[in-house]
Design a protein around this motif. Structure first.
Motif, PDB file in Angstrom:
ATOM      1  N   THR A 141       0.848  -1.203   0.000  1.00  0.00           N
ATOM      2  CA  THR A 141       0.000   0.000   0.000  1.00  0.00           C
ATOM      3  C   THR A 141       0.884   1.253   0.000  1.00  0.00           C
ATOM      4  OG1 THR A 141      -1.151  -1.282   1.658  1.00  0.00           O
ATOM      5  CG2 THR A 141      -2.123   0.850   1.088  1.00  0.00           C
ATOM      6  N   ALA A 142       1.967   1.194   0.784  1.00  0.00           N
ATOM      7  CA  ALA A 142       2.855   2.363   0.833  1.00  0.00           C
ATOM      8  C   ALA A 142       3.450   2.631  -0.546  1.00  0.00           C
ATOM      9  CB  ALA A 142       3.957   2.141   1.853  1.00  0.00           C
ATOM     10  N   PHE A 143       3.823   1.556  -1.261  1.00  0.00           N
ATOM     11  CA  PHE A 143       4.389   1.749  -2.603  1.00  0.00           C
ATOM     12  C   PHE A 143       3.371   2.406  -3.537  1.00  0.00           C
ATOM     13  CE2 PHE A 143       7.558  -1.609  -1.473  1.00  0.00           C
ATOM     14  CZ  PHE A 143       8.679  -0.839  -1.727  1.00  0.00           C
ATOM     15  N   ILE A 144       2.138   1.903  -3.472  1.00  0.00           N
ATOM     16  CA  ILE A 144       1.107   2.482  -4.355  1.00  0.00           C
ATOM     17  C   ILE A 144       0.862   3.944  -3.979  1.00  0.00           C
ATOM     18  CG2 ILE A 144      -1.337   2.310  -5.033  1.00  0.00           C
ATOM     19  CD1 ILE A 144      -0.952  -0.760  -4.702  1.00  0.00           C
ATOM     20  N   THR A 145       0.848   4.212  -2.666  1.00  0.00           N
ATOM     21  CA  THR A 145       0.670   5.597  -2.224  1.00  0.00           C
ATOM     22  C   THR A 145       1.793   6.480  -2.775  1.00  0.00           C
ATOM     23  OG1 THR A 145      -0.150   4.679  -0.162  1.00  0.00           O
ATOM     24  CG2 THR A 145       0.311   7.035  -0.176  1.00  0.00           C
ATOM     25  N   VAL A 199       5.157  13.441  -0.146  1.00  0.00           N
ATOM     26  CA  VAL A 199       5.215  12.015  -0.468  1.00  0.00           C
ATOM     27  C   VAL A 199       5.568  11.210   0.792  1.00  0.00           C
ATOM     28  CG1 VAL A 199       6.340  10.281  -1.910  1.00  0.00           C
ATOM     29  CG2 VAL A 199       5.913  12.554  -2.820  1.00  0.00           C
ATOM     30  N   LEU A 200       6.565  11.685   1.534  1.00  0.00           N
ATOM     31  CA  LEU A 200       6.993  10.960   2.733  1.00  0.00           C
ATOM     32  C   LEU A 200       5.862  10.900   3.758  1.00  0.00           C
ATOM     33  CD1 LEU A 200      10.598  12.398   3.195  1.00  0.00           C
ATOM     34  CD2 LEU A 200       9.971  10.132   2.383  1.00  0.00           C
ATOM     35  N   GLU A 201       5.188  12.041   3.918  1.00  0.00           N
ATOM     36  CA  GLU A 201       4.087  12.108   4.875  1.00  0.00           C
ATOM     37  C   GLU A 201       3.015  11.081   4.530  1.00  0.00           C
ATOM     38  OE1 GLU A 201       2.144  15.988   5.067  1.00  0.00           O
ATOM     39  OE2 GLU A 201       3.828  16.514   6.401  1.00  0.00           O
ATOM     40  N   GLN A 202       2.640  11.048   3.244  1.00  0.00           N
ATOM     41  CA  GLN A 202       1.591  10.125   2.815  1.00  0.00           C
ATOM     42  C   GLN A 202       2.018   8.680   2.992  1.00  0.00           C
ATOM     43  OE1 GLN A 202      -1.509  11.099   1.764  1.00  0.00           O
ATOM     44  NE2 GLN A 202      -0.837  13.157   2.271  1.00  0.00           N
ATOM     45  N   ALA A 203       3.329   8.425   2.848  1.00  0.00           N
ATOM     46  CA  ALA A 203       3.804   7.053   2.969  1.00  0.00           C
ATOM     47  C   ALA A 203       4.099   6.694   4.422  1.00  0.00           C
ATOM     48  CB  ALA A 203       5.053   6.867   2.120  1.00  0.00           C
ATOM     49  N   GLY A 204       3.885   7.654   5.334  1.00  0.00           N
ATOM     50  CA  GLY A 204       4.107   7.395   6.752  1.00  0.00           C
ATOM     51  C   GLY A 204       5.582   7.314   7.127  1.00  0.00           C
ATOM     52  N   LEU A 205       6.412   8.055   6.409  1.00  0.00           N
ATOM     53  CA  LEU A 205       7.850   8.037   6.714  1.00  0.00           C
ATOM     54  C   LEU A 205       8.257   9.361   7.376  1.00  0.00           C
ATOM     55  CD1 LEU A 205       9.149   6.458   3.404  1.00  0.00           C
ATOM     56  CD2 LEU A 205       9.169   5.402   5.661  1.00  0.00           C
ATOM     57  N   PRO A 206       9.363   9.354   8.147  1.00  0.00           N
ATOM     58  CA  PRO A 206       9.783  10.594   8.810  1.00  0.00           C
ATOM     59  C   PRO A 206      10.254  11.652   7.818  1.00  0.00           C
ATOM     60  CG  PRO A 206      11.373   8.841   9.154  1.00  0.00           C
ATOM     61  CD  PRO A 206      10.207   8.204   8.480  1.00  0.00           C
ATOM     62  N   VAL A 207       9.597  12.818   7.867  1.00  0.00           N
ATOM     63  CA  VAL A 207       9.912  13.885   6.916  1.00  0.00           C
ATOM     64  C   VAL A 207      11.335  14.421   7.140  1.00  0.00           C
ATOM     65  CG1 VAL A 207       9.197  16.179   6.152  1.00  0.00           C
ATOM     66  CG2 VAL A 207       7.495  14.458   6.665  1.00  0.00           C
ATOM     67  N   THR A 218       1.098   9.675  -4.989  1.00  0.00           N
ATOM     68  CA  THR A 218       1.420  11.028  -4.490  1.00  0.00           C
ATOM     69  C   THR A 218       2.579  11.645  -5.258  1.00  0.00           C
ATOM     70  OG1 THR A 218       2.405   9.862  -2.644  1.00  0.00           O
ATOM     71  CG2 THR A 218       0.536  11.248  -2.142  1.00  0.00           C
ATOM     72  N   ALA A 219       3.574  10.856  -5.626  1.00  0.00           N
ATOM     73  CA  ALA A 219       4.698  11.461  -6.358  1.00  0.00           C
ATOM     74  C   ALA A 219       4.213  11.950  -7.722  1.00  0.00           C
ATOM     75  CB  ALA A 219       5.839  10.476  -6.516  1.00  0.00           C
ATOM     76  N   THR A 220       3.270  11.226  -8.337  1.00  0.00           N
ATOM     77  CA  THR A 220       2.736  11.678  -9.630  1.00  0.00           C
ATOM     78  C   THR A 220       1.986  13.002  -9.459  1.00  0.00           C
ATOM     79  OG1 THR A 220       2.517   9.380 -10.278  1.00  0.00           O
ATOM     80  CG2 THR A 220       1.326  10.976 -11.603  1.00  0.00           C
ATOM     81  N   LEU A 221       1.181  13.077  -8.400  1.00  0.00           N
ATOM     82  CA  LEU A 221       0.455  14.331  -8.171  1.00  0.00           C
ATOM     83  C   LEU A 221       1.397  15.442  -7.710  1.00  0.00           C
ATOM     84  CD1 LEU A 221      -2.838  13.089  -6.505  1.00  0.00           C
ATOM     85  CD2 LEU A 221      -2.454  13.875  -8.835  1.00  0.00           C
ATOM     86  N   ALA A 222       2.379  15.072  -6.889  1.00  0.00           N
ATOM     87  CA  ALA A 222       3.332  16.079  -6.404  1.00  0.00           C
ATOM     88  C   ALA A 222       4.072  16.692  -7.570  1.00  0.00           C
ATOM     89  CB  ALA A 222       4.314  15.456  -5.427  1.00  0.00           C
ATOM     90  N   SER A 223       4.309  15.884  -8.621  1.00  0.00           N
ATOM     91  CA  SER A 223       5.018  16.411  -9.779  1.00  0.00           C
ATOM     92  C   SER A 223       4.196  17.517 -10.450  1.00  0.00           C
ATOM     93  CB  SER A 223       5.341  15.262 -10.738  1.00  0.00           C
ATOM     94  OG  SER A 223       4.997  15.553 -12.046  1.00  0.00           O
ATOM     95  N   VAL A 224       2.867  17.388 -10.383  1.00  0.00           N
ATOM     96  CA  VAL A 224       2.009  18.448 -10.924  1.00  0.00           C
ATOM     97  C   VAL A 224       2.174  19.714 -10.083  1.00  0.00           C
ATOM     98  CG1 VAL A 224      -0.379  19.118 -11.364  1.00  0.00           C
ATOM     99  CG2 VAL A 224       0.346  16.764 -11.774  1.00  0.00           C
ATOM    100  N   GLY A 225       2.284  19.523  -8.782  1.00  0.00           N
ATOM    101  CA  GLY A 225       2.338  20.679  -7.886  1.00  0.00           C
ATOM    102  C   GLY A 225       3.737  21.227  -7.677  1.00  0.00           C
ATOM    103  N   THR A 226       4.754  20.570  -8.253  1.00  0.00           N
ATOM    104  CA  THR A 226       6.124  21.065  -8.062  1.00  0.00           C
ATOM    105  C   THR A 226       6.388  22.230  -9.003  1.00  0.00           C
ATOM    106  OG1 THR A 226       6.847  18.820  -7.531  1.00  0.00           O
ATOM    107  CG2 THR A 226       8.566  20.400  -8.084  1.00  0.00           C
ATOM    108  N   ALA A 227       6.795  23.359  -8.423  1.00  0.00           N
ATOM    109  CA  ALA A 227       7.091  24.517  -9.273  1.00  0.00           C
ATOM    110  C   ALA A 227       8.355  24.244 -10.061  1.00  0.00           C
ATOM    111  CB  ALA A 227       7.269  25.750  -8.410  1.00  0.00           C
TER     112      ALA A 227
END
Ligand code: ASP
Length: 434
Positions: free
Chosen positions: A334-338, A364-372, A342-351
């Motif tokens: 599930t974390a991999f799919i997340t 991405v880290l937050e959504q995957a439950g990893l330490p930011v 999220t990385a695909t969407l984050a790429s849209v939002g990356t300036a």
């Protein structure tokens, strides 16, 4: 000498001089006064000023260029009823290539395991910036005030406004035709501005790279070699293999030709680490050297520079796995799919400016439950990777533009195939720089 060659020479000279300065600035054999003078007047003075002026002058072009080329593109597509299909196709390709990019990055990273033998002894004083919630990113695409959007350089908002405006022009009959011809004239003028400012490029590229390499410790790369080279390997794989397969598979065109014509664009992407600042060069190359018609290029290239960041997504994929490995956290399916989503969407939002990929990595880290705070681990080598991933980002924009244009018959194959377009005399005859 042609501008392209002058820029290439400036790039190599900047890297060499920067590395030499780096050595001198850290060498005990050089008197402190000399080191201070070099550092203060040359690196922090001349190079810094020239580099910043160069980047500012490229950035100055972004808003007028995106606005004008998108309005021209969408107004000429609006009446042909192809606007919808082209938009859907372009968006589909951009999102799909990014999702593939993260997936490949995850596979490579899991397989190579760059973080498996890294100790957690890194400075964790790092304050992670808070990533905006995804919903806000989405709502923020729609402008409530187009003038403010332009003043703040909010690219997605400008794109939405320009598309709507261009579409309305195409539906407005005679007044629409008058306004369209005004914007076409504007486009010619803005492109002339690009040409004029491109003359600065050799000096700017030289100053940027000389400053960067004189301040960047190569030691940082050695500490993070496994991470650094994993990201680099996936970036190269994506740029050389995935894009080539895509281009061949979807359009039957030769990837070698496309890659060889990308060279000047790469130099800009590499030295500015900004797809936005590279946009003028990407747009001209895609239109004039690759044969994509203005109506499609004017839409796909600015959109791609803003939302399509495969290189950034690759870094985020590898970084996620690396951080998980360093912290000893197992990632579930599930974390991999997340991460892919999220990385695909984050790429849209990356300036499209330097270093933002690292900020959206927090999301991405937050959504995957990893330490930011894990971002602190990789920050040391990010600038160099940013330069390479930006080059990948712009290659993705060009590849998708060519595929979409070819499929819509908005493509001049003669121009794409023409090696004459590689000859600078021909280019400068046509006023084509670089
Ligand atoms: N520098 C990248 C670009 O402009 C964005 C990033 O990854 O930080 O394309």
């Amino acid at each position: 000498m042609s501008l392209t060659n002058r820029i290439l020479i400036a790039m190599v000279a900047g890297i060499l001089l920067g590395s030499l300065l780096n050595f001198l600035l850290h060498s005990a054999g050089v008197p402190a006064v000399v080191r201070d003078a070099l550092d203060g007047y040359l690196v922090g003075g001349l190079f810094d000023v020239v580099g910043r002026i160069f980047v500012a002058s490229l950035k100055l072009l972004i808003v007028p260029l995106v606005l004008v080329s998108l309005i021209c593109g969408s107004s000429s597509l609006g009446d042909s009823s192809r606007m919808g299909p082209i938009a859907v196709k372009t968006l589909g390709f951009y999102l799909a290539t990014t999702a593939v990019a993260v997936s490949v990055a995850l596979l490579f990273a899991v397989f190579i395991g760059p973080g498996n033998n890294v100790a957690l002894g890194v400075d964790t004083n790092f304050q992670a910036s808070v990533a905006p919630p995804l919903v806000d990113v989405l709502v923020d695409i729609f402008p409530s005030n187009p003038v403010r959007a332009m003043a703040d350089g909010k690219m997605l908002q400008i794109i939405v406004f320009a598309l709507l405006f261009g579409y309305a022009i195409s539906r407005a009959g005679e007044p629409g035709r008058r306004i369209a011809s005004f914007f076409r004239d504007m486009e010619t003028v803005v492109m002339k501005m690009v040409e004029v400012l491109m003359e600065l490029a050799p000096y700017g590229v030289f100053a940027l790279l000389a400053k960067l390499f004189s301040t960047m410790g190569i030691g940082a790369i050695l500490d993070l070699a496994a991470y650094f080279f994993t990201v680099l390997a996936v970036l190269l794989f994506h740029a050389l293999v995935i894009y080539s397969l895509m281009l061949k598979g979807f359009s039957g065109l030769s990837p070698r030709i496309l890659l060889s014509k990308m060279r000047p664009v790469w130099v800009f992407a590499f030295s500015t680490a900004s797809s936005g600042a590279t946009l003028p060069v990407t747009l001209r190359t895609v239109e004039r050297r690759m044969g994509v018609h203005n109506s499609v290029a004017g839409f796909t290239v600015p959109l791609g520079a803003t939302i399509n960041m495969d290189g950034t997504a690759i870094m985020q994929g590898v970084a996620t796995v690396f951080i998980a490995q360093v912290y000893g956290i197992d990632l579930s399916m599930t974390a991999f799919i997340t991460v892919i989503l999220t990385a695909t969407l984050a790429s849209v939002g990356t300036a499209a400016v330097p270093g933002v990929g690292l900020i959206t990595l927090a999301l991405v880290l937050e959504q995957a439950g990893l330490p930011v705070e894990g971002i602190a681990l990789i920050i040391g080598v990010d600038r160099l990777l940013d330069m390479v991933r930006t080059a990948v980002n712009v290659t993705g924009d060009a590849t998708v533009s060519v595929i979409v244009a070819k499929s819509e018959n908005q493509f001049d194959e003669q121009v794409f195939l023409s090696s004459r377009a590689n000859h600078d005399e021909v280019l400068s005859d046509e006023g084509m720089l670089p």
